[in-house]
Design an enzyme around this catalytic site. Structure first.
Site, PDB file in Angstrom:
ATOM      1  N   LYS A 111       9.976  -1.454 -11.008  1.00 13.30           N
ATOM      2  CA  LYS A 111      10.859  -0.487 -11.664  1.00 13.30           C
ATOM      3  C   LYS A 111      11.990  -1.230 -12.377  1.00 13.30           C
ATOM      4  CE  LYS A 111      10.177   4.077 -10.082  1.00 13.30           C
ATOM      5  NZ  LYS A 111       9.233   4.234  -8.986  1.00 13.30           N
ATOM      6  N   LYS A 193      -2.417   1.661 -11.836  1.00 11.39           N
ATOM      7  CA  LYS A 193      -2.964   2.553 -10.796  1.00 11.39           C
ATOM      8  C   LYS A 193      -2.790   4.014 -11.200  1.00 11.39           C
ATOM      9  CE  LYS A 193       0.613   3.699  -7.540  1.00 11.39           C
ATOM     10  NZ  LYS A 193       0.783   4.336  -6.288  1.00 11.39           N
ATOM     11  N   LYS A 196       1.257   9.651 -10.169  1.00 17.53           N
ATOM     12  CA  LYS A 196       1.850  10.944 -10.544  1.00 17.53           C
ATOM     13  C   LYS A 196       2.719  10.807 -11.779  1.00 17.53           C
ATOM     14  CE  LYS A 196       2.466  11.830  -5.743  1.00 17.53           C
ATOM     15  NZ  LYS A 196       3.220  10.868  -4.957  1.00 17.53           N
TER      16      LYS A 196
HETATM   17  P1  ATP Z   1       2.485   7.624  -7.084  1.00 18.36           P
HETATM   18  O1  ATP Z   1       2.477   6.283  -7.773  1.00 18.36           O
HETATM   19  O2  ATP Z   1       1.387   8.490  -7.499  1.00 18.36           O
HETATM   20  O3  ATP Z   1       3.833   8.271  -7.120  1.00 18.36           O
HETATM   21  P2  ATP Z   1       2.923   6.562  -4.493  1.00 18.36           P
HETATM   22  O4  ATP Z   1       2.084   5.512  -3.902  1.00 18.36           O
HETATM   23  O5  ATP Z   1       4.190   6.066  -5.031  1.00 18.36           O
HETATM   24  O6  ATP Z   1       2.114   7.362  -5.563  1.00 18.36           O
HETATM   25  P3  ATP Z   1       2.587   8.651  -2.495  1.00 18.36           P
HETATM   26  O7  ATP Z   1       2.181   9.807  -3.261  1.00 18.36           O
HETATM   27  O8  ATP Z   1       3.497   8.881  -1.373  1.00 18.36           O
HETATM   28  O9  ATP Z   1       3.337   7.628  -3.413  1.00 18.36           O
HETATM   29  O10 ATP Z   1       1.301   7.943  -1.948  1.00 18.36           O
HETATM   30  C1  ATP Z   1       0.665   8.492  -0.837  1.00 18.36           C
HETATM   31  C2  ATP Z   1      -0.459   7.627  -0.415  1.00 18.36           C
HETATM   32  O11 ATP Z   1      -1.426   7.572  -1.456  1.00 18.36           O
HETATM   33  C3  ATP Z   1      -0.046   6.196  -0.126  1.00 18.36           C
HETATM   34  O12 ATP Z   1      -0.728   5.741   1.023  1.00 18.36           O
HETATM   35  C4  ATP Z   1      -0.500   5.447  -1.336  1.00 18.36           C
HETATM   36  O13 ATP Z   1      -0.801   4.099  -1.043  1.00 18.36           O
HETATM   37  C5  ATP Z   1      -1.745   6.222  -1.746  1.00 18.36           C
HETATM   38  N1  ATP Z   1      -1.998   6.100  -3.180  1.00 18.36           N
HETATM   39  C6  ATP Z   1      -1.168   6.433  -4.201  1.00 18.36           C
HETATM   40  N2  ATP Z   1      -1.734   6.188  -5.395  1.00 18.36           N
HETATM   41  C7  ATP Z   1      -2.970   5.683  -5.119  1.00 18.36           C
HETATM   42  C8  ATP Z   1      -4.056   5.222  -5.929  1.00 18.36           C
HETATM   43  N3  ATP Z   1      -3.994   5.243  -7.253  1.00 18.36           N
HETATM   44  N4  ATP Z   1      -5.178   4.759  -5.311  1.00 18.36           N
HETATM   45  C9  ATP Z   1      -5.271   4.747  -3.953  1.00 18.36           C
HETATM   46  N5  ATP Z   1      -4.284   5.157  -3.135  1.00 18.36           N
HETATM   47  C10 ATP Z   1      -3.150   5.612  -3.693  1.00 18.36           C
END
Ligand code: ATP
Ligand code: LTN
Length: 330
Positions: A111, A193, A196
């Site tokens: 970030k 990846k 959201k």
């Molecule tokens: P985002 O980047 O979508 O905001 P994040 O990892 O920051 O996702 P969470 O939504 O809390 O935040 O993630 C919840 C779970 O989903 C975590 O265990 C994370 O590792 C997993 N996760 C998030 N994105 C992916 C992805 N693209 N592939 C596999 N697992 C994921």
């Protein structure tokens, strides 16, 4: 019974990456382990949120936990702020985390590198809160996607630091990162990846996406010119990502089997099969989601989950405060 704990931070709608990387494993393991699955609403506010949207996302997240198959009779589902010990132990953890450690966390570094302005102190110290989330419950395992492994490793370091300094306080947990699907990539840019915060909205399939829209996203996924369904994440990242999605949604079908089925066939046919699998899963989840929303199950699940979680978390917090000499014995 061994314990497992994980959380999701619903800063937006849950997507297929969350399902494949995390949520489906919570469901898979709920029979074998005592499962704690919480909604990380303290983590949500580390970045600015629209209060109305956040409220909707929180409810949707619980509904989706249930819709994806988490059963409140087996798993403890709760809202992080319903268990105040998270914030309290989070502060104590923060006081024991070195700034050097927080500086090394790749999520925060990324970030910063993007030049995002006005990042909050909460975002910087969030790995300490995550350590508290985990250590309060002495879980054996923490199922997460690849991006969270580093935070669980910091949690282990903190647990060991506390145990060395103050006596045996915490179980040292293991991250559980699946071999397939731990990092689902964006459909429109397979070097990133699935997230959201996808600005184009084309690379991310939300669990509540309209089925036609989801199908279209799969059909227009970025691939390559090799014209060969072959698992090679380095040279064919788009196709390999779609293969991971298909495998994860079909009982971890081996990549070799998928390659054999589509040998000599075009990408169109392969994408149609992936889209079929994705839409079938979304349909199943959405049908159950609609039932859950109108059933009162959400409130019942959250109440019973918080009751059990508070029991364990309060006891652990009291033990920690006592070990640190923070209490006046009365
Ligand atoms: P985002 O980047 O979508 O905001 P994040 O990892 O920051 O996702 P969470 O939504 O809390 O935040 O993630 C919840 C779970 O989903 C975590 O265990 C994370 O590792 C997993 N996760 C998030 N994105 C992916 C992805 N693209 N592939 C596999 N697992 C994921
Ligand atoms: N940091 C995680 C969400 C999260 C979590 C946790 C996951 C907060 N606390 C404890 C596992 C265990 C994320 O952003 N995905």
């Amino acid at each position: 019974m061994k314990r497992m704990l994980s959380g999701i931070k619903p800063t937006g709608q849950l997507h297929l990456g969350n399902y494949i990387g995390a949520l489906r494993h919570f469901v898979e393991y709920q029979d074998e382990y005592e499962m704690f699955a919480f909604i990380a609403n303290l983590h949500c506010i580390t970045v600015p949120q629209d209060p109305k949207e956040l409220q909707t996302n929180l409810r949707d997240c619980v509904a989706l936990y249930l819709a994806c198959g988490l059963d409140p009779a087996k798993a403890n589902i709760f809202l992080q702020t319903d268990v105040r010990a998270h914030a309290q132990l989070g502060y104590i953890m923060c006081c024991h985390t070195y700034m050097g450690e927080l500086n090394r966390m790749t999520q925060f570094k990324d970030k910063m590198a993007h030049g995002e302005k006005n990042l909050s102190g909460g975002l910087y110290t969030y790995p300490s809160l995550m350590a508290a989330d985990i250590l309060l419950y002495d879980p054996d395992y923490v199922p997460v996607g690849e991006d969270q492994k580093q935070h669980v490793e910091l949690t282990r370091d903190l647990a060991i630091r506390f145990n060395n300094r103050y006596g045996d306080l915490f179980k040292v947990p293991e991250p559980l990162v699946a071999k397939v699907g731990a990092r689902i990539m964006s459909l429109s840019d397979p070097s990133k990846k699935m997230s959201k915060s996808d600005e184009t909205n084309k690379g991310c399939i939300y669990l509540l996406d309209d089925l036609k829209k989801a199908r279209k996203k799969v059909m227009s996924a970025v691939t390559d010119n090799c014209a060969n369904v072959h698992f090679d994440p380095e040279n064919q990242p788009g196709i390999s990502n779609l293969m991971q999605i298909l495998s994860s949604l079909s009982d971890e079908r081996p990549m070799g089997e998928i390659e054999a089925e589509f040998a000599g066939k075009g990408y169109g046919e392969f994408k149609r099969s992936v889209a079929d699998a994705v839409c079938a899963k979304l349909e199943e989840i959405q049908t159950r989601y609609n039932e859950v929303l109108s059933s009162g199950e959400i409130d019942r699940a959250l109440n019973s989950g918080a009751e059990r979680a508070n029991l364990i978390a309060d006891e652990k917090l009291a033990k920690v405060q006592k070990a640190l000499g923070m209490e006046i014995i009365r």
